[in-house]
Design an enzyme around this catalytic site. Structure first.
Site: not given
Length: 445
Positions: A409-411
């Site tokens: 995941h990231c933002k």
């Protein structure tokens, strides 16, 4: 006098064309100068001068090519060690463009030789072009020339902002080059337009004492794209106009062969389309996000590059973005439905999910979570038990990626899709989290 903005949102920059009474000048033109040439034609004006505020670190300039093509005079700081003919300009020099005057102001900080340009008309100073000096609520970052210079440059940046505020009227409109998403901004910017008066009220360089400004700015500096290292030398050498001729179409089976040989085959489609089906070994840098920034950041410089797109227009857009950062050559391109590309064989895929699904899965089986956000994002908050490898470090730290099922995941999902494609190409079993990080708390993570 009319000031036209030429936005390049993918890099977070703006160039400008200013015209009055049939003549014009340009400030900090991007590499793809056809956009600016079209404006000249549309407004029926003649370009007399091109000004560079500094030797750019985040894109290849179109200044020299534009000046050569139009016969305009090309103004670059007299102190920059360029290898091409230019009109050297220094602090205090004034250039007349028809009925207006352009005055150079030394504003070091982003670079040592940085100049701003104040536009003067009888009885007023209606505009100042500040490049990477005074931005909207911020200033340009001072660390791009190396850590040995950062301390000196950050203090120079403070002094430069104060010089502009002291010498220019409050009503003077501010037109920066950076600060619209560019990594050349030291801290996040605010607003879409500004004046000297507004900056006096909101800009830390003008509201805080020098020590507070310096400490706060240095604490907020984050990593910047690796391709920046190639921009300064390219701009000092005098880049020519780009060649935007469409690349040749890939032959059947060529995509898979190129990927297997270690070349980069980049799929421009959306992350959901890529996850659903893609040629083995290809990588997903969607044209719908920070394509050039992240591809330029991760691509080993000089690696042969081939593109896959839904349409020829998509490939052309990617090609335009790439020449802006000095990637001029494409090996080939393929367009159309990836499932119908001849000779590419069976497609690969991997699942996508949200944080709510991740929370449920964690209750039923062991999975690893990989967070590919940058260090400051991680420090601001992260999931318990997650492994942190910033996206730009992933290729060098693949041996730290856990085995088994990896949820990445990231933002917001874009960087996670890039990371998922890299992991998939390396043989990992991956799930791409296509969700906003703010949803993690609501999911109980």
């Amino acid at each position: 006098m009319e000031i036209l903005s030429i936005d390049t949102p993918s890099l977070g920059d703006r160039s400008y064309l200013v015209h009055h009474a049939g003549v014009a000048f340009a400030v900090d033109p991007q590499r793809d100068i056809d956009r600016l040439l079209a404006l000249l034609e549309d407004h029926g004006v003649r370009l007399l001068h091109v000004f560079e505020t500094h030797i750019h670190n985040d894109y290849v300039t179109g200044g020299l090519a534009l000046a050569e093509l139009t016969g305009a005079t090309y103004h670059v700081s007299a102190d920059d060690p360029v290898t091409f003919a230019r009109s050297p300009i220094r602090d205090g020099d004034v250039v007349e463009v028809g009925e207006v005057r352009v005055r150079a102001l030394a504003t070091p900080g982003h670079t040592f030789t940085h100049l701003s340009y104040a536009v003067e008309a009888p009885g007023e100073t209606p505009a100042v072009f500040t490049g990477g000096s005074l931005l909207f609520g911020s200033t340009g970052r001072p660390d791009l020339l190396g850590p040995q210079h950062t301390g000196r440059l950050v203090r120079a940046q403070y002094g430069s902002a104060r010089r502009l505020a002291e010498e220019l009227p409050d009503e003077t409109r501010v037109f920066p080059t950076h600060g619209f998403g560019s990594f050349c901004s030291a801290t996040p910017t605010s607003g879409d337009e500004s004046t000297i008066g507004r900056e006096k009220r909101v800009n830390p360089a003008l509201t805080a004492d020098e020590r507070s400004y310096v400490d706060s700015l240095l604490a907020g500096l984050d990593d910047y794209p690796a391709y920046y290292a190639h921009m300064g030398p390219a701009n000092l050498a005098g880049p020519g106009a780009p060649d935007l001729t469409p690349p040749r179409q890939a032959e059947p089976g060529e995509l898979r062969k190129r990927a297997e040989s270690g070349e980069w085959v980049v799929d421009l489609r959306t992350r959901t389309a890529f996850a659903a089906g893609h040629v083995a070994g290809t990588l997903n840098f969607g044209i719908d996000g920070g394509f050039a920034t992240y591809l330029g950041w991760l691509l080993p410089w000089g690696t042969p590059l081939t593109l896959i797109g839904d349409t020829g227009q998509q490939v052309a857009q990617a090609q335009r973005e790439l020449v802006r950062i000095g990637i001029d050559r494409l090996e080939a391109a393929a367009t159309g439905d990836v499932r119908e590309l001849p000779g590419e064989g069976e497609l690969r895929s991997y699942p996508t999910a949200g944080f709510a699904e991740l929370a449920q899965v964690r209750h039923h089986r062991p999975v690893s979570v990989l967070d590919v956000r940058r260090e400051q994002e991680w420090q601001a908050g992260h999931l318990d038990g997650a492994v942190h490898i910033p996206l730009h470090e992933l290729l060098d730290r693949m041996d730290e990626v856990p085995g088994g099922e990896v949820w990445v995941h990231c933002k917001s999902g874009y960087r996670a899709s890039i990371a998922a494609s890299l992991l998939d190409a390396a043989g990992h079993r991956v799930v791409a989290v296509d969700d906003e990080f703010d949803e993690a708390s609501a999911a109980g993570l």
